[in-house]
Motif scaffolding. Structure first.
Motif, PDB file in Angstrom:
ATOM      1  N   ALA B  36      59.536  63.679  45.580  1.00  0.00           N
ATOM      2  CA  ALA B  36      59.859  64.983  46.189  1.00  0.00           C
ATOM      3  C   ALA B  36      59.894  66.076  45.120  1.00  0.00           C
ATOM      4  O   ALA B  36      59.459  67.202  45.362  1.00  0.00           O
ATOM      5  N   LEU B  37      60.409  65.735  43.943  1.00  0.00           N
ATOM      6  CA  LEU B  37      60.477  66.719  42.847  1.00  0.00           C
ATOM      7  C   LEU B  37      59.064  67.152  42.427  1.00  0.00           C
ATOM      8  O   LEU B  37      58.779  68.352  42.286  1.00  0.00           O
ATOM      9  N   ARG B  38      58.180  66.156  42.260  1.00  0.00           N
ATOM     10  CA  ARG B  38      56.798  66.481  41.865  1.00  0.00           C
ATOM     11  C   ARG B  38      56.116  67.332  42.942  1.00  0.00           C
ATOM     12  O   ARG B  38      55.425  68.317  42.635  1.00  0.00           O
ATOM     13  N   ALA B  39      56.313  66.928  44.205  1.00  0.00           N
ATOM     14  CA  ALA B  39      55.654  67.649  45.308  1.00  0.00           C
ATOM     15  C   ALA B  39      56.131  69.108  45.343  1.00  0.00           C
ATOM     16  O   ALA B  39      55.319  70.024  45.523  1.00  0.00           O
ATOM     17  N   ALA B  40      57.439  69.324  45.155  1.00  0.00           N
ATOM     18  CA  ALA B  40      57.975  70.691  45.198  1.00  0.00           C
ATOM     19  C   ALA B  40      57.317  71.544  44.116  1.00  0.00           C
ATOM     20  O   ALA B  40      56.919  72.687  44.362  1.00  0.00           O
ATOM     21  N   ASN B  41      57.197  70.976  42.915  1.00  0.00           N
ATOM     22  CA  ASN B  41      56.565  71.718  41.827  1.00  0.00           C
ATOM     23  C   ASN B  41      55.091  72.026  42.115  1.00  0.00           C
ATOM     24  O   ASN B  41      54.628  73.143  41.880  1.00  0.00           O
ATOM     25  N   LEU B  42      54.366  71.010  42.628  1.00  0.00           N
ATOM     26  CA  LEU B  42      52.945  71.220  42.924  1.00  0.00           C
ATOM     27  C   LEU B  42      52.780  72.316  43.981  1.00  0.00           C
ATOM     28  O   LEU B  42      51.863  73.137  43.894  1.00  0.00           O
ATOM     29  N   THR B  69      57.560  82.236  44.144  1.00  0.00           N
ATOM     30  CA  THR B  69      57.155  81.291  45.181  1.00  0.00           C
ATOM     31  C   THR B  69      58.136  80.118  45.112  1.00  0.00           C
ATOM     32  O   THR B  69      58.492  79.667  44.026  1.00  0.00           O
ATOM     33  N   VAL B  70      58.560  79.646  46.270  1.00  0.00           N
ATOM     34  CA  VAL B  70      59.589  78.606  46.345  1.00  0.00           C
ATOM     35  C   VAL B  70      59.130  77.516  47.299  1.00  0.00           C
ATOM     36  O   VAL B  70      58.387  77.787  48.258  1.00  0.00           O
ATOM     37  N   ALA B  71      59.547  76.270  47.030  1.00  0.00           N
ATOM     38  CA  ALA B  71      59.341  75.185  47.998  1.00  0.00           C
ATOM     39  C   ALA B  71      60.565  74.283  47.971  1.00  0.00           C
ATOM     40  O   ALA B  71      61.178  74.089  46.919  1.00  0.00           O
ATOM     41  N   VAL B  72      60.891  73.749  49.138  1.00  0.00           N
ATOM     42  CA  VAL B  72      62.033  72.827  49.265  1.00  0.00           C
ATOM     43  C   VAL B  72      61.514  71.522  49.863  1.00  0.00           C
ATOM     44  O   VAL B  72      60.920  71.521  50.946  1.00  0.00           O
ATOM     45  N   THR B  73      61.725  70.416  49.145  1.00  0.00           N
ATOM     46  CA  THR B  73      61.264  69.103  49.609  1.00  0.00           C
ATOM     47  C   THR B  73      62.436  68.123  49.601  1.00  0.00           C
ATOM     48  O   THR B  73      63.541  68.473  49.222  1.00  0.00           O
ATOM     49  N   GLY B  74      62.146  66.896  49.999  1.00  0.00           N
ATOM     50  CA  GLY B  74      63.184  65.860  49.992  1.00  0.00           C
ATOM     51  C   GLY B  74      63.841  65.773  51.355  1.00  0.00           C
ATOM     52  O   GLY B  74      63.174  65.577  52.366  1.00  0.00           O
TER      53      GLY B  74
END
Lengths: 290, 323
Positions: B36-42, B69-74
């Motif tokens: 999830a951490l990697r995906a958020a960064n990508l 730009t922001v993303a929230v995953t997990g």
């Protein structure tokens, strides 16, 4: 000693040199971990010696677990042949035994202790056959101790007393672990002493406290500027009993950046040590105070 | 800069971790759910290993000092910008002065908040990850607190609306299944106890954090009769203090298994029955207390195959977000 190899999941090889603790097992663990480091095996990411065992963490995308295991096994014969001699350091650690801070803490957790009516050090003295706490402190601080492992939390040394097994101090851990231990508490559980590098939970009996920080993530303390942890496996420690006045002075000196720990380089030879332990220890202490 | 209005429960700065110091008791740290951490960064156009915020059970409230730009995953929970709901696993734009906040947790346990440019705290031993027990790394060595101003690195940021499709995400099942390679001190327990360990359904205990996850509800473990070795301690679950692998499962007193995670204690005096395989460590980071869980026995070959599957999934995410 019978070496036992096992995998810790797909990223670790775990090697138990012996089920029981001994300086021989510790030296073999140290020797094998040094050999792993020297061999520069590809894929190795962590090399962790412990008391009578060690662990290698590796990247299975770089080297297969079976190949990793074979590489480590191939180093065992060489380690068996290695002279158990190391160049290391002896470090003097001042200890305020029976101090008010660990006393306050142990009184808060009496219901988790085997003997709620005694303090930890009274209990340790009694079950190890010492007539008084003073005699017990003399025994605890009389011989040097080996740092046979660093870990649990950052920079915490496990210390193994350098005397015959019959004279080693042994105490059980608390019945239930405490949720609090003052920073820099000198504790003891099983046959190991330790210094709690940070405040936190703990199960070892508490005998005293040192004024000398051993872990500083900010690296502001004069002797921890090069690296934040003082200890390495293989270091030798000598406790020095101090009173309240010396303790307060040392704390003030640490704060003022003028505390200079006593540290000397020494060579340790396990075979020589085993020939005459007391005489060998006396030589080590001579080197410390030279 | 991000200004922290409310910090959440135990929100920390994390990247992929700090290898190389475990022999001194300093653990890897880094995100518990690294996928999830990697995906958020990508999603936001950062390097995969840039520092993000990891928040557990509830999100923080953050005011942005610059456009980003922001993303929230997990984990799944409502993500709000000035009160307007955004989509998880999808990049979105936040303007200077706007507030990012979160609603109540719907599923999972940990969210990863990536901001273009990354959280730019100083490196400590090569990593920005927080190791709170040792007051090392992250923001001043501790979880974030109200009033903190978190530095953000320079970075243009990717476009809004980039998305990791649901098919490319992994979630723990019900019950959660954690695959385990038996070993370490497995020989210390009886064959029946070993069978029972894998047959029982356990529940995540409230004592579940970055150091480790405790489970309860299974039958106590029976030990093979054995004289305790010198230096080990008197309980049959005691060993001469040894190293603990990441993912290793210790069972103090034979009752409640503890799986060590990214802020692991590096060693100690409890025996271990085996180790959760690397492919399933991310899943543990998404388990809530009381989640029914099972340990599933696998071989090394199965562990390595699962590891390859995880890498293949990550490769697909990289490919989907490369454009």
């Amino acid at each position: 000693m019978k070496t036992r190899y096992s995998f810790g999941g797909d990223e670790h090889v775990f090697v138990e040199i012996d089920e029981e603790m001994s300086l021989e097992a510790f030296f073999k663990s140290l020797s094998m971990t040094n050999a792993v480091r020297d061999a520069q095996i590809r894929g190795v990411t962590e090399i962790c010696p412990a008391n009578a065992s060690f662990q290698i963490k590796f990247d299975p995308d770089v080297i297969s677990p079976d190949d990793m295991l074979a590489e480590i096994k191939s180093l065992e014969k060489q380690a068996d042949k290695a002279d158990p001699v190391i160049n290391t350091r002896i470090i003097e650690i001042p200890v305020f035994y029976n101090d008010p801070w660990t006393h306050e803490t142990l009184m808060r957790f009496r219901e988790r202790h085997q003997d709620p009516k005694s303090t930890d050090i009274e209990y340790g003295a009694r079950i190890n056959g010492y007539g008084s706490v003073a005699d017990f402190i003399a025994a605890h601080s009389g011989s040097p101790w080996f740092v046979s492992m660093v870990g649990f939390v950052a920079g915490l040394p496990f210390l193994y007393q350098m005397v015959e097994r019959g004279r080693q101090i042994q105490v059980p851990k608390y019945l239930r672990p405490r949720t609090d231990t003052p920073k820099l508490t000198v504790g003891h559980g099983g046959c190991f002493s330790c210094i709690y590098s940070v405040r936190g939970a703990g199960g070892y009996q508490m005998f005293g406290i040192t004024p000398m920080p051993i872990y500083d993530p900010e690296q502001k303390i004069s002797y921890l500027r090069d690296f934040m942890c003082l200890f390495n496996p293989g270091d030798i420690v000598k406790w020095k009993p101090i009173g309240r006045e010396e303790y307060d002075q040392a704390v003030a000196d640490v704060d003022a950046g003028r505390f200079v720990p006593t540290i000397r380089n020494v060579t340790f030879d396990l075979a020589e040590f085993n020939r005459n332990i007391d005489a060998y220890n006396a030589k080590l202490l001579e080197a410390l105070h030279a | 800069m991000l200004k922290v209005s409310t910090p959440g429960l135990a929100t920390t700065v994390q990247d992929l971790g700090r290898p190389g110091y475990y022999h001194l008791g300093i653990p890897l740290s880094g995100g518990m759910d690294r996928f999830a951490l990697r995906a958020a960064n990508l999603l936001v156009g950062n390097d995969e290993g840039a520092a993000v915020l990891e928040a557990v059970f509830m999100g923080p409230q953050l005011v942005f000092g610059e456009d980003a730009t922001v993303a929230v995953t997990g984990a799944e929970l409502p993500v709000l910008v000035d009160g307007k709901e955004q989509v998880t696993w999808t990049s979105f734009a936040v303007k200077k002065g706007q507030t990012l906040s979160f609603g109540f947790l719907r599923s999972g346990a940990r969210i990863y908040i990536a901001v273009s440019g990354g959280i730019d705290v100083p490196l400590a031993l090569g990593s920005r990850s927080t190791y709170a027990i040792g007051a090392l790394g992250g923001f001043k060595g501790r979880p974030i607190a109200a009033g903190d101003e978190l530095p953000v690195g320079a970075g243009k940021g990717a476009a809004a609306g980039r998305n990791v499709p649901e098919a490319l995400r992994r979630k723990p099942g019900q019950p959660a299944e954690l695959r385990v390679l038996p070993g370490l001190y497995w020989h210390r327990i009886t064959a029946e106890a070993g069978r029972q360990f894998f047959a029982d359904t356990w529940k995540v205990a409230p004592e579940a954090d970055r150091m480790g996850y405790r489970f309860r509800g299974g039958k106590p473990i029976e030990f093979v009769p054995h004289e305790q070795p010198f230096g080990a301690g008197s309980d049959p679950s005691n060993i001469v203090d040894a190293c603990y692998p990441y993912g290793s499962i210790q069972v103090p007193g034979g009752t409640e298994p503890i799986v060590l995670h990214r802020d692991a204690v590096s060693g100690g005096g409890y025996f271990m029955v085996g180790t959760v395989i690397s492919a399933d460590m991310d899943l543990i980071g998404q388990l809530q207390p009381h989640t029914p869980s099972r340990f599933v026995e696998v071989t090394m070959d199965q562990a390595l195959a699962a590891r390859r599957d995880c890498k293949a999934l990550l490769a697909k995410v990289r490919e989907a977000l490369a454009a």
